[in-house]
Design an enzyme around this catalytic site. Sequence first.
Site, PDB file in Angstrom:
ATOM      1  N   CYS A 113      45.454  -1.973  34.391  1.00 43.51           N
ATOM      2  CA  CYS A 113      46.865  -2.017  33.949  1.00 43.51           C
ATOM      3  C   CYS A 113      47.839  -2.075  35.117  1.00 43.51           C
ATOM      4  CB  CYS A 113      47.169  -0.808  33.078  1.00 43.51           C
ATOM      5  SG  CYS A 113      46.023  -0.645  31.730  1.00 43.51           S
ATOM      6  N   HIS A 254      54.572   0.992  32.234  1.00 36.69           N
ATOM      7  CA  HIS A 254      53.415   0.403  31.554  1.00 36.69           C
ATOM      8  C   HIS A 254      53.428   0.864  30.101  1.00 36.69           C
ATOM      9  CE1 HIS A 254      49.505  -0.781  30.396  1.00 36.69           C
ATOM     10  NE2 HIS A 254      48.936   0.415  30.509  1.00 36.69           N
ATOM     11  N   ASN A 284      49.084  -2.068  23.935  1.00 40.34           N
ATOM     12  CA  ASN A 284      48.811  -1.984  25.371  1.00 40.34           C
ATOM     13  C   ASN A 284      48.134  -3.285  25.805  1.00 40.34           C
ATOM     14  OD1 ASN A 284      47.696  -1.451  27.889  1.00 40.34           O
ATOM     15  ND2 ASN A 284      47.036   0.623  27.370  1.00 40.34           N
TER      16      ASN A 284
HETATM   17  O1  UT7 Z   1      46.461   1.651  29.745  1.00 43.70           O
HETATM   18  C1  UT7 Z   1      45.828   2.388  30.710  1.00 43.70           C
HETATM   19  C2  UT7 Z   1      45.584   3.767  30.480  1.00 43.70           C
HETATM   20  N1  UT7 Z   1      45.398   4.153  29.119  1.00 43.70           N
HETATM   21  C3  UT7 Z   1      46.148   5.114  28.631  1.00 43.70           C
HETATM   22  O2  UT7 Z   1      47.040   5.577  29.309  1.00 43.70           O
HETATM   23  C4  UT7 Z   1      45.807   5.610  27.273  1.00 43.70           C
HETATM   24  C5  UT7 Z   1      45.845   7.097  27.276  1.00 43.70           C
HETATM   25  N2  UT7 Z   1      45.356   7.760  26.059  1.00 43.70           N
HETATM   26  C6  UT7 Z   1      45.980   7.677  24.866  1.00 43.70           C
HETATM   27  O3  UT7 Z   1      46.906   6.927  24.660  1.00 43.70           O
HETATM   28  C7  UT7 Z   1      45.530   8.654  23.807  1.00 43.70           C
HETATM   29  O4  UT7 Z   1      44.665   9.586  24.387  1.00 43.70           O
HETATM   30  C8  UT7 Z   1      44.828   8.010  22.569  1.00 43.70           C
HETATM   31  C9  UT7 Z   1      45.854   7.280  21.744  1.00 43.70           C
HETATM   32  C10 UT7 Z   1      43.729   7.087  23.011  1.00 43.70           C
HETATM   33  C11 UT7 Z   1      44.227   9.116  21.695  1.00 43.70           C
HETATM   34  O5  UT7 Z   1      45.238  10.042  21.331  1.00 43.70           O
HETATM   35  P1  UT7 Z   1      45.018  11.611  21.535  1.00 43.70           P
HETATM   36  O6  UT7 Z   1      46.222  12.252  20.993  1.00 43.70           O
HETATM   37  O7  UT7 Z   1      44.673  11.856  22.969  1.00 43.70           O
HETATM   38  O8  UT7 Z   1      43.808  11.901  20.575  1.00 43.70           O
HETATM   39  P2  UT7 Z   1      42.392  12.583  20.910  1.00 43.70           P
HETATM   40  O9  UT7 Z   1      41.494  11.616  21.580  1.00 43.70           O
HETATM   41  O10 UT7 Z   1      42.608  13.914  21.541  1.00 43.70           O
HETATM   42  O11 UT7 Z   1      41.861  12.829  19.450  1.00 43.70           O
HETATM   43  C12 UT7 Z   1      42.524  13.716  18.527  1.00 43.70           C
HETATM   44  C13 UT7 Z   1      41.876  13.542  17.175  1.00 43.70           C
HETATM   45  C14 UT7 Z   1      40.356  13.616  17.209  1.00 43.70           C
HETATM   46  O12 UT7 Z   1      39.917  14.219  16.012  1.00 43.70           O
HETATM   47  P3  UT7 Z   1      39.518  15.784  15.954  1.00 43.70           P
HETATM   48  O13 UT7 Z   1      38.415  15.934  16.953  1.00 43.70           O
HETATM   49  O14 UT7 Z   1      40.760  16.525  16.345  1.00 43.70           O
HETATM   50  O15 UT7 Z   1      39.119  15.973  14.540  1.00 43.70           O
HETATM   51  C15 UT7 Z   1      39.950  12.173  17.219  1.00 43.70           C
HETATM   52  O16 UT7 Z   1      38.655  11.956  16.702  1.00 43.70           O
HETATM   53  O17 UT7 Z   1      42.198  12.267  16.644  1.00 43.70           O
HETATM   54  C16 UT7 Z   1      41.002  11.559  16.318  1.00 43.70           C
HETATM   55  N3  UT7 Z   1      41.234  10.144  16.566  1.00 43.70           N
HETATM   56  C17 UT7 Z   1      41.704   9.318  15.618  1.00 43.70           C
HETATM   57  N4  UT7 Z   1      42.038   9.506  14.331  1.00 43.70           N
HETATM   58  C18 UT7 Z   1      42.497   8.448  13.643  1.00 43.70           C
HETATM   59  C19 UT7 Z   1      41.054   9.455  17.716  1.00 43.70           C
HETATM   60  N5  UT7 Z   1      41.409   8.174  17.530  1.00 43.70           N
HETATM   61  C20 UT7 Z   1      41.808   8.049  16.240  1.00 43.70           C
HETATM   62  C21 UT7 Z   1      42.285   6.990  15.474  1.00 43.70           C
HETATM   63  N6  UT7 Z   1      42.615   7.229  14.179  1.00 43.70           N
HETATM   64  N7  UT7 Z   1      42.428   5.749  15.969  1.00 43.70           N
END
Ligand code: UT7
Length: 330
Positions: A113, A254, A284
């Site tokens: 990125c 970004h 993204n």
């Molecule tokens: O571009 C270069 C760098 N990339 C970034 O900067 C991206 C950085 N990361 C993010 O944007 C976020 O971490 C994500 C959008 C990828 C994920 O969001 P999060 O708030 O960090 O969620 P998480 O991974 O901590 O997951 C929280 C919950 C989990 O469920 P439990 O364990 O709490 O029951 C996940 O399984 O959300 C669940 N989850 C989803 N639920 C519905 C993860 N992805 C999804 C989804 N839909 N797509």
Amino acid sequence: MFASFKSIGSYIPEKKLTNFDLEKIVDTSDEWIKKRTGIKVRHIANHDQATSDLAYEAAKIAIKRANIDKNDIDAIILATISPDYLCMPSTACIVADKLGIKNIMAFDISAACSGFVYSLSIAKSFIESGLKKNVLVIGAEKLSAITNYKDRGTCVIFGDGAGAAVIGKTEDKNEAILDVMASSDGKYSDLLITPGGGSKYPASNETLKKEMHFMRMAGNETFKIAVKTLTEDVIEILRRNNLTSSDVDRFIPHQANYRIIEYVRNKLDFPKNKTVLTVAKYGNTSAASIPMAINDAYENNNLKYGDLMLLDTFGGGLTWGSALVRFALK
Ligand code: UT7
């Protein structure tokens, strides 16, 4: 003599992939995606479009707006993590050929990125040293080609698109690229990775079966490092240029996740109307995200000649960077 950001162009594929479309493919919801990322739609290239096709369309617009002959371009730097071909030829060479520009330096860079900001840093040095006169800098991605649409942790975020800029020279500091910072830390290389198909895990039935040719991301860990790094970057580049947030006309981060942008924006006191936000409509797009956002601001009359842009980026590698750039398209 200074390097100068002379023009911008972008290309957004027509086909849209909405949160509601994704609800039908993976276990997710429009509500979750909007709340956790701010994304509503992303655009997806057609099967017969490669990254070079997206880049070519963006480049044509940038060259036209720069008001130069295409043959005045003497280098093409293309940032991507989804090149047409894995190893060679470079996508930049293919774009040069599509544009009909012959016998110039053309190469890809891999900084995920952060690729566009990295490319700006190289272009700036080329121009300031007198090595090149007009450098075409492109960020282009067909991320849909390396996205696993069974993995809800990645497929809801990424989209396709391209942005391009012509970097030329100027004697006027009010048209200059003032500063570019670019850095990395390979200790975190596992957080964002496309493990299969390279020399470490050459393509095989096994790498295919294990779906190692798709991007993988430890989202939450990446998120935490991203907010910290993006904030520190801005503090440092403003400090070393004796500027403050209020000197910046457009903060262009970004576009990875709305929550990340909001965190950084609030921490650094950038008002919302000075912050360019496109993540809701494009998702993204990795190396393409910043030039697409610049183009969006320009086409919506939200960016004008002389405005001071602060670019701020973060991505796989890990890589990060920032840039202070006067927008010099009249
Ligand atoms: O571009 C270069 C760098 N990339 C970034 O900067 C991206 C950085 N990361 C993010 O944007 C976020 O971490 C994500 C959008 C990828 C994920 O969001 P999060 O708030 O960090 O969620 P998480 O991974 O901590 O997951 C929280 C919950 C989990 O469920 P439990 O364990 O709490 O029951 C996940 O399984 O959300 C669940 N989850 C989803 N639920 C519905 C993860 N992805 C999804 C989804 N839909 N797509």
